[in-house]
Design an enzyme around this catalytic site. Structure first.
Site, short mmCIF file in Angstrom:
data_model
loop_
_atom_site.label_atom_id
_atom_site.label_comp_id
_atom_site.label_asym_id
_atom_site.label_seq_id
_atom_site.Cartn_x
_atom_site.Cartn_y
_atom_site.Cartn_z
N HIS A 244 0.86 -1.19 0.00
CA HIS A 244 0.00 0.00 0.00
C HIS A 244 0.89 1.23 0.00
O HIS A 244 1.95 1.25 0.61
CB HIS A 244 -0.89 0.02 1.26
CG HIS A 244 -2.08 0.91 1.12
ND1 HIS A 244 -1.99 2.26 1.38
CD2 HIS A 244 -3.33 0.67 0.71
CE1 HIS A 244 -3.18 2.80 1.16
NE2 HIS A 244 -4.01 1.87 0.75
N ASP B 81 -7.91 -5.42 0.08
CA ASP B 81 -8.38 -6.30 -1.01
C ASP B 81 -8.01 -7.76 -0.81
O ASP B 81 -8.42 -8.61 -1.58
CB ASP B 81 -7.80 -5.80 -2.34
CG ASP B 81 -8.35 -4.44 -2.68
OD1 ASP B 81 -7.57 -3.49 -2.80
OD2 ASP B 81 -9.59 -4.31 -2.75
C1 SDX Z 1 -6.27 0.00 -2.85
O1 SDX Z 1 -4.51 4.54 -2.11
C2 SDX Z 1 -5.43 3.91 -1.44
O2 SDX Z 1 -5.78 4.28 -0.36
C3 SDX Z 1 -6.01 2.71 -2.17
C4 SDX Z 1 -7.00 1.88 -1.38
C5 SDX Z 1 -8.28 2.65 -1.11
O3 SDX Z 1 -9.01 2.27 -0.19
O4 SDX Z 1 -8.61 3.56 -1.93
O5 SDX Z 1 -6.45 1.47 -0.16
C6 SDX Z 1 -7.42 0.64 -2.17
O6 SDX Z 1 -6.02 0.33 -3.98
C7 SDX Z 1 -5.41 -0.97 -2.08
C8 SDX Z 1 -4.17 -1.46 -2.92
C9 SDX Z 1 -4.66 -2.58 -3.83
N1 SDX Z 1 -3.63 -2.95 -4.82
C10 SDX Z 1 -3.00 -4.14 -4.75
O7 SDX Z 1 -3.16 -4.96 -3.84
C11 SDX Z 1 -2.08 -4.41 -5.94
C12 SDX Z 1 -0.72 -4.91 -5.43
N2 SDX Z 1 -0.05 -3.82 -4.74
C13 SDX Z 1 0.92 -3.03 -5.49
O8 SDX Z 1 0.51 -2.79 -6.82
C14 SDX Z 1 1.41 -1.81 -4.72
O9 SDX Z 1 1.69 -2.23 -3.44
C15 SDX Z 1 0.54 -0.58 -4.62
C16 SDX Z 1 0.10 -0.07 -5.96
C17 SDX Z 1 -0.68 -0.86 -3.80
C18 SDX Z 1 1.35 0.52 -3.93
O10 SDX Z 1 2.38 0.83 -4.78
P1 SDX Z 1 3.43 2.01 -4.42
O11 SDX Z 1 3.07 2.71 -3.18
O12 SDX Z 1 3.63 2.81 -5.63
O13 SDX Z 1 4.71 1.22 -4.01
P2 SDX Z 1 5.73 0.71 -5.03
O14 SDX Z 1 5.01 0.10 -6.20
O15 SDX Z 1 6.72 1.78 -5.28
O16 SDX Z 1 6.37 -0.51 -4.20
C19 SDX Z 1 7.48 -0.27 -3.38
C20 SDX Z 1 8.33 -1.52 -3.61
C21 SDX Z 1 8.65 -1.78 -5.09
O17 SDX Z 1 9.88 -2.47 -5.12
P3 SDX Z 1 11.24 -1.56 -5.43
O18 SDX Z 1 10.99 -0.82 -6.73
O19 SDX Z 1 11.39 -0.64 -4.23
O20 SDX Z 1 12.34 -2.61 -5.54
O21 SDX Z 1 7.60 -2.68 -3.17
C22 SDX Z 1 7.38 -3.54 -4.27
C23 SDX Z 1 7.58 -2.73 -5.54
O22 SDX Z 1 8.00 -3.57 -6.61
N3 SDX Z 1 5.98 -3.98 -4.18
C24 SDX Z 1 5.57 -5.23 -4.34
C25 SDX Z 1 4.18 -5.19 -4.11
N4 SDX Z 1 3.79 -3.93 -3.85
C26 SDX Z 1 4.91 -3.19 -3.90
N5 SDX Z 1 6.21 -6.36 -4.65
C27 SDX Z 1 5.46 -7.48 -4.74
N6 SDX Z 1 4.11 -7.53 -4.54
C28 SDX Z 1 3.45 -6.39 -4.22
N7 SDX Z 1 2.12 -6.42 -4.02
#
Ligand code: SDX
Length: 431
Positions: A308, A366
Site C-alpha cells: 500500500h 483487497d
Molecule cells: C487499494 O490509495 C489507497 O488508499 C487505495 C485503497 C483505497 O481504499 O482507496 O487502499 C485501495 O487500492 C489498495 C491497494 C490494492 N492494490 C494491490 O493490492 C495491488 C498490489 N499492490 C501493489 O501494486 C502496490 O503495493 C501498490 C500499488 C498498492 C502501492 O504501490 P506504491 O506505493 O507505488 O509502491 P511501489 O510500487 O513503489 O512498491 C514499493 C516496492 C517496489 O519495489 P522496489 O521498486 O522498491 O524494488 O515494493 C514492491 C515494488 O516492486 N511492491 C511489491 C508489491 N507492492 C509493492 N512487490 C510485490 N508484490 C506487491 N504487491
C-alpha cells in the site's frame, strides 16, 4: 492551519525563499509551495504524489505506520463494530454522527431514491451481456447526467445534496442491475422494507420464480464490507473525482470518472485480481513459486492484495475483513475453503519473508474481501463494482468538500518537460 512563525528556507542559485509550514490537526506538517513558481521560477517534481498534499481535508485520516484509519476522527475498528453503512455515510457527508431523528430522515430519503428512472433500463440493453460490470457502471452512472437534469448545477447546494442522495441510493441498484444483466436474469427492483445491504443482496440474488430471504449475518457482513471501503483520503480514484470536479463537471460525470479509475488492478481492481491469483496458486505448496515471482525484479508479477502507498503496517481494514471472512465461511459451512487456506498460508509466509518485511508489504483491504464475496455467491467480476458502490459516499463527500471551498481552483499540474525544443517544420521531401 498556517503556522506563520515556522518557515522552511530554500536556497537556490544563491537566493533564499521562505516556505510557510502548515500544521494539520494530526499527521505530517506540509510546506506551502503555492507561491514557489512565482517567486523562484521552479516547479516541484513528484509524479506519484508520494510526498505531495493535493488538498486540505477534514474527512478521513490514515496513519500508515500505526495502521490507523479514522472517518471524521472515529477509528474504523469501532465503526465496523458499532455502526452501520448508512450511519457512516451520514458521518462522512456531514462530519458528525447522526442522532436518531437525523438517522431516520437520512435513511428514509436514501430508501426512497433507490429506484432508477425506468428508461435508464434501456442503457443496459446496449451493452454486450459479457461486458464487465464496471464498464456498465461507468456508462450508466455517467449517463445519469442525461436524466437527472435537476441535480447538475454544482453551484446550487440543494442540487448538490440531491445528486449526492441519488448516487448513494442508486449505485447499489445499478451494480445489481449490471450483475443481473451479465447473467441474463431479469432486473430486481429495490424494496423499501429492506435495509441498504439487505436490499443489495436481494437485488442481486432474488429471482421472480421463488421467494428469497436475506440471511441477516450475510447482510451484516455485506454492510461491514461497504463500511470498510467507504473512504480513504486522497487515493487515486478520489483524486480523480476531485480533479474532474475542479473543472466544474457535473457530479455524475465526476463519480463515473472515479469508477473508471478504481477499476485498475493496482487500485480497486485488486480484489478481483487477488482472488484470481489465489485461484492460480491453487494449493499451498505452490506459494513459494509465486513469492519468488513477486520478488523477481524482471517479473512484473505483484502479490495482489499486498502492499500500500500509505500503510507500512497492517491495513486495519484487512484485519476486520479477516475476522468477517472467518465468520461468513463458518456461517456458510465452507470452513475448508481452499482459497482461504491458501490466503492464510500466503499471508503467514509473506509476513515472515525478508523481502516483504524490508519493503513493509502487508495485506491490504483487497486481500480478504474477495474470499468473502465469493463465498457469498458473487462472481469475481462483481468485486470491484461492490468496492465502487461502497466508495461512492467517500467520493461524494470529498467532492462536496472541494466544491464548497471558496478558494477552490481548477487542478492543473505542471511537468518536467523532456521533449524537443522549438524547431522548424521539415517538408516531407527533406526528411
Ligand atoms: C487499494 O490509495 C489507497 O488508499 C487505495 C485503497 C483505497 O481504499 O482507496 O487502499 C485501495 O487500492 C489498495 C491497494 C490494492 N492494490 C494491490 O493490492 C495491488 C498490489 N499492490 C501493489 O501494486 C502496490 O503495493 C501498490 C500499488 C498498492 C502501492 O504501490 P506504491 O506505493 O507505488 O509502491 P511501489 O510500487 O513503489 O512498491 C514499493 C516496492 C517496489 O519495489 P522496489 O521498486 O522498491 O524494488 O515494493 C514492491 C515494488 O516492486 N511492491 C511489491 C508489491 N507492492 C509493492 N512487490 C510485490 N508484490 C506487491 N504487491
Amino acid at each position: 492551519m498556517a503556522d506563520t512563525k515556522r518557515t522552511a528556507t530554500l536556497t537556490l542559485d544563491g537566493k533564499t525563499y521562505d516556505l510557510p509550514v502548515l500544521s494539520p490537526t494530526v499527521g505530517p506538517d506540509v510546506l506551502d509551495i503555492r507561491k514557489l513558481y512565482a517567486q523562484a521560477d521552479v516547479f516541484t517534481y513528484d509524479p506519484g504524489f508520494t510526498s505531495t498534499a493535493a488538498c486540505d481535508s477534514a474527512i478521513t485520516y490514515i496513519d500508515g505506520d500505526k495502521g490507523e484509519l479514522l472517518y471524521r476522527g472515529y477509528p474504523i475498528e469501532q465503526l465496523a463494530d458499532k455502526s452501520h453503512y448508512l450511519e457512516v455515510c451520514y458521518l462522512l457527508l456531514n462530519g458528525e454522527l447522526p442522532n436518531k431523528a437525523q438517522m431516520a430522515d437520512f435513511e428514509g430519503r436514501i430508501t426512497r431514491h433507490t429506484m432508477l428512472h425506468e428508461q435508464i433500463h434501456n442503457f443496459f440493453r446496449g451493452f454486450r451481456r459479457d461486458s464487465h460490470p464496471m464498464a456498465t457502471m461507468v456508462g450508466v452512472v455517467g449517463a445519469m447526467s442525461a436524466f437527472y437534469h435537476d441535480s447538475l448545477d454544482i453551484n446550487d447546494p440543494w442540487q448538490r445534496e440531491v445528486a449526492a442522495m441519488r448516487m448513494i441510493a442508486k449505485l447499489p441498484t445499478i451494480a445489481a442491475m449490471a450483475y443481473k444483466y451479465s447473467i441474463g436474469q431479469p432486473f430486481v427492483y429495490p424494496r423499501n422494507d429492506l435495509d441498504y445491504a439487505s436490499n443489495f443482496l436481494h437485488m442481486c440474488f432474488s429471482v421472480p420464480a421463488e421467494t428469497y430471504t436475506v440471511q441477516p449475518a450475510l447482510a451484516k457482513a455485506m454492510d461491514r464490507i461497504m463500511m470498510l471501503h467507504a473512504d480513504h483520503e486522497q487515493n487515486a480514484s478520489t483524486s480523480t473525482v476531485r480533479l474532474a470536479g475542479s473543472s466544474g463537471a457535473n457530479p455524475f460525470a465526476c463519480i463515473a470518472a472515479g469508477i473508471a479509475c478504481l477499476w485498475g488492478p493496482a487500485h480497486g481492481g485488486a480484489n478481483q485480481a487477488c482472488l484470481e491469483m489465489l485461484r492460480e496458486i491453487g494449493t499451498v505448496d505452490r506459494i513459494p513459486e509465486f513469492i519468488a515471482r513477486a520478488k523477481d525484479k524482471n517479473d512484473p508479477f505483484k502479490l495482489m492484495g499486498f502492499g500500500h502507498r500509505v500503510y507500512k503496517n497492517f491495513d486495519p481494514r484487512a484485519k476486520v475483513m479477516k475476522e468477517s471472512a472467518d465468520e461468513v465461511l463458518d456461517l456458510l459451512g465452507v470452513h475448508n475453503n481452499p482459497l482461504l487456506q491458501v490466503a492464510k498460508e500466503l499471508e503467514q509466509i509473506a509476513l515472515h519473508d525478508e523481502y516483504f518485511i524490508e519493503k513493509k508489504l502487508y495485506p491490504n483491504v483487497d486481500f480478504y474481501s474477495g474470499i468473502i464475496l465469493e463465498a457469498m455467491g458473487f462472481p469475481t467480476s462483481m468485486f470491484t463494482p461492490i468496492f465502487a458502490l461502497s466508495r461512492t459516499v467517500g467520493w461524494i463527500s470529498q467532492w462536496k468538500e472541494m466544491i464548497s471551498d471558496p478558494a477552490g481552483k481548477i487542478g492543473r499540474p505542471r511537468q518536467l518537460y523532456t521533449g524537443a525544443v522549438a524547431r522548424d517544420y521539415l517538408e516531407v521531401e527533406n526528411r
